[in-house]
Design a protein around this motif. Structure first.
Motif, PDB file in Angstrom:
ATOM      1  N   PRO A 253       0.806  -1.224   0.000  1.00  0.00           N
ATOM      2  CA  PRO A 253       0.000   0.000   0.000  1.00  0.00           C
ATOM      3  C   PRO A 253       0.841   1.276   0.000  1.00  0.00           C
ATOM      4  N   ILE A 254       0.394   2.257  -0.776  1.00  0.00           N
ATOM      5  CA  ILE A 254       0.869   3.635  -0.711  1.00  0.00           C
ATOM      6  C   ILE A 254      -0.377   4.505  -0.581  1.00  0.00           C
ATOM      7  N   HIS A 255      -0.206   5.782  -0.429  1.00  0.00           N
ATOM      8  CA  HIS A 255      -1.341   6.692  -0.275  1.00  0.00           C
ATOM      9  C   HIS A 255      -2.273   6.590  -1.482  1.00  0.00           C
ATOM     10  N   LEU A 256      -3.521   6.187  -1.234  1.00  0.00           N
ATOM     11  CA  LEU A 256      -4.561   6.097  -2.271  1.00  0.00           C
ATOM     12  C   LEU A 256      -4.183   5.171  -3.422  1.00  0.00           C
ATOM     13  N   GLY A 257      -3.406   4.127  -3.119  1.00  0.00           N
ATOM     14  CA  GLY A 257      -3.034   3.200  -4.166  1.00  0.00           C
ATOM     15  C   GLY A 257      -2.054   2.162  -3.673  1.00  0.00           C
ATOM     16  N   PHE A 258      -1.172   1.721  -4.571  1.00  0.00           N
ATOM     17  CA  PHE A 258      -0.234   0.671  -4.201  1.00  0.00           C
ATOM     18  C   PHE A 258       0.997   0.693  -5.097  1.00  0.00           C
ATOM     19  N   GLN A 259       2.054   0.084  -4.560  1.00  0.00           N
ATOM     20  CA  GLN A 259       3.253  -0.240  -5.339  1.00  0.00           C
ATOM     21  C   GLN A 259       3.106  -1.680  -5.784  1.00  0.00           C
ATOM     22  N   THR A 260       3.393  -1.938  -7.058  1.00  0.00           N
ATOM     23  CA  THR A 260       3.225  -3.299  -7.548  1.00  0.00           C
ATOM     24  C   THR A 260       3.932  -3.480  -8.870  1.00  0.00           C
ATOM     25  N   GLY A 261       3.915  -4.735  -9.367  1.00  0.00           N
ATOM     26  CA  GLY A 261       4.404  -5.043 -10.700  1.00  0.00           C
ATOM     27  C   GLY A 261       3.265  -5.062 -11.693  1.00  0.00           C
ATOM     28  N   MET A 262       3.598  -5.193 -12.973  1.00  0.00           N
ATOM     29  CA  MET A 262       2.603  -5.102 -14.031  1.00  0.00           C
ATOM     30  C   MET A 262       1.566  -6.216 -13.972  1.00  0.00           C
ATOM     31  N   ASP A 263       1.963  -7.419 -13.605  1.00  0.00           N
ATOM     32  CA  ASP A 263       1.001  -8.530 -13.604  1.00  0.00           C
ATOM     33  C   ASP A 263      -0.169  -8.232 -12.674  1.00  0.00           C
ATOM     34  N   TYR A 264       0.139  -7.808 -11.466  1.00  0.00           N
ATOM     35  CA  TYR A 264      -0.938  -7.516 -10.520  1.00  0.00           C
ATOM     36  C   TYR A 264      -1.750  -6.310 -10.989  1.00  0.00           C
ATOM     37  N   LEU A 265      -1.078  -5.288 -11.511  1.00  0.00           N
ATOM     38  CA  LEU A 265      -1.790  -4.093 -11.970  1.00  0.00           C
ATOM     39  C   LEU A 265      -2.793  -4.455 -13.065  1.00  0.00           C
ATOM     40  N   GLN A 266      -2.379  -5.282 -14.008  1.00  0.00           N
ATOM     41  CA  GLN A 266      -3.301  -5.703 -15.069  1.00  0.00           C
ATOM     42  C   GLN A 266      -4.533  -6.399 -14.485  1.00  0.00           C
ATOM     43  N   SER A 267      -4.311  -7.324 -13.566  1.00  0.00           N
ATOM     44  CA  SER A 267      -5.441  -8.068 -12.999  1.00  0.00           C
ATOM     45  C   SER A 267      -6.324  -7.164 -12.140  1.00  0.00           C
ATOM     46  N   PHE A 268      -5.701  -6.219 -11.431  1.00  0.00           N
ATOM     47  CA  PHE A 268      -6.479  -5.313 -10.576  1.00  0.00           C
ATOM     48  C   PHE A 268      -7.383  -4.415 -11.419  1.00  0.00           C
ATOM     49  N   VAL A 269      -6.818  -3.839 -12.479  1.00  0.00           N
ATOM     50  CA  VAL A 269      -7.623  -2.941 -13.323  1.00  0.00           C
ATOM     51  C   VAL A 269      -8.723  -3.729 -14.038  1.00  0.00           C
ATOM     52  N   LYS A 270      -8.416  -4.958 -14.451  1.00  0.00           N
ATOM     53  CA  LYS A 270      -9.453  -5.796 -15.051  1.00  0.00           C
ATOM     54  C   LYS A 270     -10.566  -6.064 -14.055  1.00  0.00           C
ATOM     55  N   ASN A 271     -10.209  -6.258 -12.805  1.00  0.00           N
ATOM     56  CA  ASN A 271     -11.210  -6.462 -11.760  1.00  0.00           C
ATOM     57  C   ASN A 271     -12.074  -5.222 -11.578  1.00  0.00           C
ATOM     58  N   LEU A 272     -11.457  -4.052 -11.672  1.00  0.00           N
ATOM     59  CA  LEU A 272     -12.236  -2.814 -11.606  1.00  0.00           C
ATOM     60  C   LEU A 272     -13.247  -2.765 -12.749  1.00  0.00           C
ATOM     61  N   GLU A 273     -12.797  -3.147 -13.941  1.00  0.00           N
ATOM     62  CA  GLU A 273     -13.712  -3.163 -15.089  1.00  0.00           C
ATOM     63  C   GLU A 273     -14.865  -4.135 -14.848  1.00  0.00           C
ATOM     64  N   ASN A 274     -14.540  -5.300 -14.311  1.00  0.00           N
ATOM     65  CA  ASN A 274     -15.579  -6.298 -14.036  1.00  0.00           C
ATOM     66  C   ASN A 274     -16.580  -5.807 -12.994  1.00  0.00           C
ATOM     67  N   HIS A 275     -16.134  -4.934 -12.111  1.00  0.00           N
ATOM     68  CA  HIS A 275     -17.027  -4.365 -11.093  1.00  0.00           C
ATOM     69  C   HIS A 275     -17.846  -3.204 -11.648  1.00  0.00           C
ATOM     70  N   GLY A 276     -17.539  -2.750 -12.845  1.00  0.00           N
ATOM     71  CA  GLY A 276     -18.330  -1.687 -13.457  1.00  0.00           C
ATOM     72  C   GLY A 276     -17.666  -0.331 -13.541  1.00  0.00           C
ATOM     73  N   LEU A 298       3.246   1.430 -19.245  1.00  0.00           N
ATOM     74  CA  LEU A 298       1.787   1.382 -19.172  1.00  0.00           C
ATOM     75  C   LEU A 298       1.179   1.337 -20.573  1.00  0.00           C
ATOM     76  N   GLY A 299       1.744   2.156 -21.450  1.00  0.00           N
ATOM     77  CA  GLY A 299       1.227   2.207 -22.814  1.00  0.00           C
ATOM     78  C   GLY A 299       1.445   0.918 -23.580  1.00  0.00           C
ATOM     79  N   GLU A 300       2.497   0.210 -23.264  1.00  0.00           N
ATOM     80  CA  GLU A 300       2.824  -1.042 -23.963  1.00  0.00           C
ATOM     81  C   GLU A 300       2.061  -2.229 -23.387  1.00  0.00           C
ATOM     82  N   LEU A 301       1.933  -2.269 -22.052  1.00  0.00           N
ATOM     83  CA  LEU A 301       1.483  -3.493 -21.404  1.00  0.00           C
ATOM     84  C   LEU A 301       0.128  -3.391 -20.699  1.00  0.00           C
ATOM     85  N   LEU A 302      -0.369  -2.189 -20.463  1.00  0.00           N
ATOM     86  CA  LEU A 302      -1.649  -2.045 -19.770  1.00  0.00           C
ATOM     87  C   LEU A 302      -2.734  -1.467 -20.678  1.00  0.00           C
TER      88      LEU A 302
END
Length: 307
Positions: A253-276, A298-302
């Motif tokens: 966790p960081i303020h209002l977000g998180f530090q992470t690698g691309m794999d988790y970021l991709q899955s997290f944002v996809k989960n946001l999309e699935n939630h609407g 981000l532009g290449e992989l997300l």
């Protein structure tokens, strides 16, 4: 140009960046290379660039945004880009006269050929209110009055009465006129009920929270839209990220977000999309890597997963 559909579609998620597109410590950004990064964001497929409205530097708050007046800086970035949406996140309605807000909005819409989306808010820095001779305890009413006034000014020779900002009696008109109403997204609650937001706004802009909170928020949003007999309206949110090179890194966790690698970021944002969630505004303030490097990754992989 219909940037609303470019940024927000039912069942889909798009990505934007907020200024400063920069990793920095403290409140004041350097604002270096922002023009180049804005151009690159457009080339990479980001759908919106977001501009803050922060009248004063409050050292206790820790963030002065992009420093420059949002309307002036939007105009500057407009001239560096071609089609990416220019969005305010968010104009503090009670601290600006609605005539000036509407005049700036209409001017930029015409000059940009319709690239502007407007997030609006009541403000989150209490010590700014006395500087404008405004009563913090009245900010909910001031927000509603200004919101209604701005919307009224988009019509021809409007009539509107506000006890706080003045009266329009139909004898004068605001020019220039843009061909259609600008979408207005309310940030947080801005002192209003969710039913009021669902009825009057064109979408809801909220803050990053855990997925359980998000799920409840999305349900509340849908309930309010149904209760007020509204069509689908988008839900957007911000997200601070520190994207590190280790693609397998799990989130911290960081303020209002998180530090992470691309794999988790991709899955997290996809989960946001699935939630609407329909649009995510990425903030790179707490990045431990140069912003340009992160934008490229981000532009290449997300971005391609949400284009």
């Amino acid at each position: 140009m219909n940037v609303f559909k470019q940024v927000a579609r039912k069942g889909k998620l798009t990505l934007g960046l907020v200024f400063p597109i920069e990793a920095y410590q403290g409140s004041i950004a350097k604002m270096e290379h922002q023009e180049q990064l804005a151009k690159r964001a457009e080339e990479l497929g980001f759908k919106a660039l977001w501009f803050r409205d922060v009248p004063f530097h409050d050292p206790t708050f820790g963030d002065a945004g992009q420093l420059y007046d949002p309307w002036i800086y939007m105009t500057h970035i407009m001239n560096q880009t071609e089609k990416i949406a220019l969005a305010t996140g968010s104009i503090i309605l009670p601290l600006r006269h609605p005539v000036h807000t509407a005049k700036s909005l209409a001017s930029l819409q015409v000059l940009s050929k319709g690239r502007v989306l407007m997030g609006v808010a009541s403000g989150d820095r209490p010590n700014e209110y006395p500087a404008f001779q405004k009563n913090l305890n009245q900010k909910s009413q001031l927000f509603r009055d200004s919101f209604g006034y701005v919307k009224a000014l988009q019509a021809d020779f409007p009539r509107y009465y506000s006890p706080d900002f003045g009266e329009l009696n139909g004898s004068i008109d605001l020019v220039p006129k843009y061909e259609s109403q600008t979408p207005l997204f309310i940030t947080g609650h801005s002192g209003q009920s969710l039913d009021w937001i669902a009825e009057h706004a064109d979408g809801w802009l909220y803050y990053p929270r855990d997925l359980n909170f998000l799920q409840q928020s999305m349900q509340n949003w849908q309930d309010s839209l149904e209760k007020t007999k509204q069509p689908w309206k988008p839900y957007m949110q911000s997200l601070y990220i520190d994207l590190i090179k280790d693609t397998k890194a799990m989130p911290k966790p960081i303020h209002l977000g998180f530090q992470t690698g691309m794999d988790y970021l991709q899955s997290f944002v996809k989960n946001l999309e699935n939630h609407g969630v329909n649009h995510v505004i990425l903030n790179l303030k707490y990045s431990t890597r140069p912003a340009g490097e992160v934008v490229e990754e981000l532009g290449e992989l997300l971005v391609p997963h949400f284009a």
